[in-house]
Design an enzyme around this catalytic site. Structure first.
Site, mmCIF file in Angstrom:
data_model
loop_
_atom_site.group_PDB
_atom_site.id
_atom_site.type_symbol
_atom_site.label_atom_id
_atom_site.label_comp_id
_atom_site.label_asym_id
_atom_site.label_seq_id
_atom_site.Cartn_x
_atom_site.Cartn_y
_atom_site.Cartn_z
ATOM 1 N N ARG A 1 0.816 -1.233 0.000
ATOM 2 C CA ARG A 1 0.000 0.000 0.000
ATOM 3 C C ARG A 1 0.843 1.275 0.000
ATOM 4 O O ARG A 1 0.451 2.291 0.577
ATOM 5 C CB ARG A 1 -0.965 0.033 1.196
ATOM 6 C CG ARG A 1 -1.982 -1.051 1.217
ATOM 7 C CD ARG A 1 -2.940 -1.016 0.023
ATOM 8 N NE ARG A 1 -3.760 -2.198 0.041
ATOM 9 C CZ ARG A 1 -3.384 -3.358 -0.529
ATOM 10 N NH1 ARG A 1 -2.239 -3.455 -1.180
ATOM 11 N NH2 ARG A 1 -4.166 -4.408 -0.464
ATOM 12 N N SER A 36 -10.980 -0.576 3.499
ATOM 13 C CA SER A 36 -10.188 -0.955 4.681
ATOM 14 C C SER A 36 -9.548 0.302 5.254
ATOM 15 O O SER A 36 -8.819 0.994 4.548
ATOM 16 C CB SER A 36 -9.076 -1.929 4.289
ATOM 17 O OG SER A 36 -9.643 -3.045 3.660
ATOM 18 N N GLU A 40 -4.578 3.081 6.637
ATOM 19 C CA GLU A 40 -4.290 3.005 5.199
ATOM 20 C C GLU A 40 -4.888 4.250 4.529
ATOM 21 O O GLU A 40 -4.314 4.808 3.595
ATOM 22 C CB GLU A 40 -4.926 1.733 4.624
ATOM 23 C CG GLU A 40 -4.784 1.604 3.122
ATOM 24 C CD GLU A 40 -5.496 0.357 2.560
ATOM 25 O OE1 GLU A 40 -5.482 -0.700 3.216
ATOM 26 O OE2 GLU A 40 -6.075 0.482 1.467
HETATM 27 C C1 FAD Z 1 -15.665 0.290 -0.722
HETATM 28 C C2 FAD Z 1 -14.187 0.419 -0.906
HETATM 29 C C3 FAD Z 1 -13.418 -0.698 -1.175
HETATM 30 C C4 FAD Z 1 -12.024 -0.595 -1.362
HETATM 31 N N1 FAD Z 1 -11.307 -1.719 -1.620
HETATM 32 C C5 FAD Z 1 -9.964 -1.650 -1.785
HETATM 33 C C6 FAD Z 1 -9.194 -2.820 -2.050
HETATM 34 O O1 FAD Z 1 -9.712 -3.911 -2.174
HETATM 35 N N2 FAD Z 1 -7.859 -2.681 -2.200
HETATM 36 C C7 FAD Z 1 -7.236 -1.465 -2.100
HETATM 37 O O2 FAD Z 1 -6.010 -1.424 -2.249
HETATM 38 N N3 FAD Z 1 -7.940 -0.346 -1.854
HETATM 39 C C8 FAD Z 1 -9.286 -0.411 -1.683
HETATM 40 N N4 FAD Z 1 -10.003 0.715 -1.416
HETATM 41 C C9 FAD Z 1 -9.297 2.000 -1.235
HETATM 42 C C10 FAD Z 1 -9.229 2.845 -2.507
HETATM 43 O O3 FAD Z 1 -10.256 2.522 -3.412
HETATM 44 C C11 FAD Z 1 -7.891 2.686 -3.217
HETATM 45 O O4 FAD Z 1 -6.826 3.085 -2.377
HETATM 46 C C12 FAD Z 1 -7.850 3.518 -4.494
HETATM 47 O O5 FAD Z 1 -6.657 3.306 -5.195
HETATM 48 C C13 FAD Z 1 -7.976 5.011 -4.236
HETATM 49 O O6 FAD Z 1 -8.216 5.594 -5.474
HETATM 50 P P1 FAD Z 1 -8.817 7.045 -5.608
HETATM 51 O O7 FAD Z 1 -8.776 7.396 -7.046
HETATM 52 O O8 FAD Z 1 -10.126 7.122 -4.950
HETATM 53 O O9 FAD Z 1 -7.723 7.883 -4.814
HETATM 54 P P2 FAD Z 1 -7.967 9.062 -3.775
HETATM 55 O O10 FAD Z 1 -8.630 8.515 -2.555
HETATM 56 O O11 FAD Z 1 -8.602 10.201 -4.447
HETATM 57 O O12 FAD Z 1 -6.453 9.429 -3.442
HETATM 58 C C14 FAD Z 1 -5.627 8.514 -2.757
HETATM 59 C C15 FAD Z 1 -4.201 9.067 -2.758
HETATM 60 O O13 FAD Z 1 -3.694 9.050 -4.074
HETATM 61 C C16 FAD Z 1 -3.354 10.375 -4.500
HETATM 62 N N5 FAD Z 1 -3.751 10.456 -5.906
HETATM 63 C C17 FAD Z 1 -4.951 10.150 -6.441
HETATM 64 N N6 FAD Z 1 -4.916 10.272 -7.782
HETATM 65 C C18 FAD Z 1 -3.663 10.660 -8.102
HETATM 66 C C19 FAD Z 1 -2.994 10.963 -9.326
HETATM 67 N N7 FAD Z 1 -3.612 10.872 -10.512
HETATM 68 N N8 FAD Z 1 -1.692 11.346 -9.264
HETATM 69 C C20 FAD Z 1 -1.035 11.458 -8.089
HETATM 70 N N9 FAD Z 1 -1.625 11.190 -6.895
HETATM 71 C C21 FAD Z 1 -2.912 10.788 -6.907
HETATM 72 C C22 FAD Z 1 -4.110 11.313 -3.595
HETATM 73 O O14 FAD Z 1 -3.437 12.541 -3.467
HETATM 74 C C23 FAD Z 1 -4.125 10.519 -2.302
HETATM 75 O O15 FAD Z 1 -2.901 10.695 -1.630
HETATM 76 C C24 FAD Z 1 -11.395 0.654 -1.255
HETATM 77 C C25 FAD Z 1 -12.181 1.800 -1.011
HETATM 78 C C26 FAD Z 1 -13.555 1.691 -0.845
HETATM 79 C C27 FAD Z 1 -14.375 2.915 -0.594
#
Ligand code: FAD
Length: 322
Positions: A154, A221, A318
């Site tokens: 992660r 998580s 996380e």
């Molecule tokens: C219901 C649910 C289930 C989930 N299941 C999982 C799972 O099974 N496994 C898992 O690993 N995660 C899981 N997650 C967590 C999450 O979906 C992941 O971490 C996902 O990668 C976050 O993506 P996001 O686009 O929403 O990022 P955000 O939440 O918007 O950002 C996360 C981080 O990434 C940075 N960021 C985002 N986009 C960029 C970009 N283009 N360039 C540079 N930095 C960037 C942000 O600044 C921040 O620091 C889950 C979340 C939810 C709500």
């Protein structure tokens, strides 16, 4: 490129926390990245963040468009703002395999390499060959090979240097042969005759244990699974013989189930203020009704203290607290 002033971020984070951003910049594929005055924050789908206050700066979002190019040797390059789950479906529609186990993760392609997302035995790092980013500090486009990304559980180079890189695209190497990855025990009994069947079975399995973002806000998580030394592992295992198997890690360390520790500490289903612990999965904190980010953080800290005092194990979030 679109710009908005004083806009609510409620629709931009899956916890559904209602804070405001001073400015929101929505970039489309091909847009020049403009100079950004600090503070700024790159946001994907907001599925791994908890906002605790209004953001007095610029939030940069890549438009959630479906943009994928197929390259040679079963590679695909996807736009950073694309929804990861749409990419998984796109790959299967084009007879490319390897991403099935990442089905139904609600984030974007760009964030998949920031967090090195993982599920059911597959992590982004297993598939990534290159990351195409914009260096917001040096104002230059830069490509990283997978080896340069410092991927670990992660985390990655992009998480270790927050705010420096805007991930505009990711190249993954897939396979034209479907070889299901079923190392995760819960998958052994799932129907997986085709990759599409495996994808659907994994999505169904996930939603038994996770709140659907359209029904209950969460960041999935909330804590990482803690990695502890052998003495700590043996002490807990001897005291709790029903503890699920720990995952062996390098240097005689063991990865424990954070969800089990929280459940065993008695937190599953409990609500404190507007935030709660998901009744079907103690690893998930959720919005039990109009919660604030501070309420989520307060609940998380109470759980951390309790797990530390009961098991001697420190839990680390996380999710990213903003
Ligand atoms: C219901 C649910 C289930 C989930 N299941 C999982 C799972 O099974 N496994 C898992 O690993 N995660 C899981 N997650 C967590 C999450 O979906 C992941 O971490 C996902 O990668 C976050 O993506 P996001 O686009 O929403 O990022 P955000 O939440 O918007 O950002 C996360 C981080 O990434 C940075 N960021 C985002 N986009 C960029 C970009 N283009 N360039 C540079 N930095 C960037 C942000 O600044 C921040 O620091 C889950 C979340 C939810 C709500």
């Amino acid at each position: 490129m679109k710009q908005y002033e004083n806009i609510s971020l409620k629709a931009y984070n899956t916890f559904g926390i209602d804070v405001q951003a001073r400015r929101l910049l929505l970039l489309e594929p091909g847009d020049e990245v403009p100079p950004l005055a600090a503070p700024y924050l790159v946001l994907g789908a907001g599925s791994d963040v908890v906002f605790t206050r209004d953001y007095e700066g610029t939030v940069v979002v890549l438009a959630h468009q479906c943009r994928v190019e197929r390259g040679q040797d079963d590679t695909v390059t996807a736009w950073g703002g694309m929804t990861m789950d749409d990419l998984v479906q796109w790959t299967l529609d084009h007879d490319l395999y390897g991403m099935e186990n990442l089905s139904a993760i609600p984030g974007t392609v760009g964030a998949s390499v920031v967090q090195n997302v993982g599920a059911y035995g597959v992590e982004a790092k297993d598939l990534v060959v290159a990351v195409h980013a914009y260096d917001l500090r040096d104002r230059a486009y830069v490509d990283f090979s997978a080896g340069q990304c410092c991927f670990a559980y992660r985390t990655s180079l992009f998480k270790q240097q927050p705010g420096r890189y805007l991930v505009l695209g990711v190249t993954y190497r897939l396979s034209s042969t479907f070889t299901p990855v079923l190392t995760y025990r819960a998958l052994e009994s799932l129907p997986h005759g085709t990759a599409q069947q495996l994808r659907e079975a994994i999505a169904a399995l996930r939603w038994q244990k996770l709140p659907r973002p359209e029904e209950h806000g969460s960041a999935g998580s909330f804590f990482k699974n803690p990695v502890v030394d052998e003495a700590t592992y043996r002490r807990i295992r001897d005291a709790y013989p029903d503890m699920p198997d720990a995952h062996p890690e390098p240097q005689n360390h063991y990865k424990l189930s954070a969800g089990w520790l929280i459940d065993r500490a008695g937190w599953k289903g409990r609500v404190q203020g507007g935030a709660g612990v998901w009744p079907h999965n103690a690893l998930v904190l959720y919005n039990a009704g109009g919660c604030t980010g501070d309420e989520v953080v307060a609940l998380a800290q109470t759980i951390q203290q309790d797990v530390l005092s009961k098991f001697g194990v420190a839990l680390v979030p996380e999710a990213i607290i903003v």
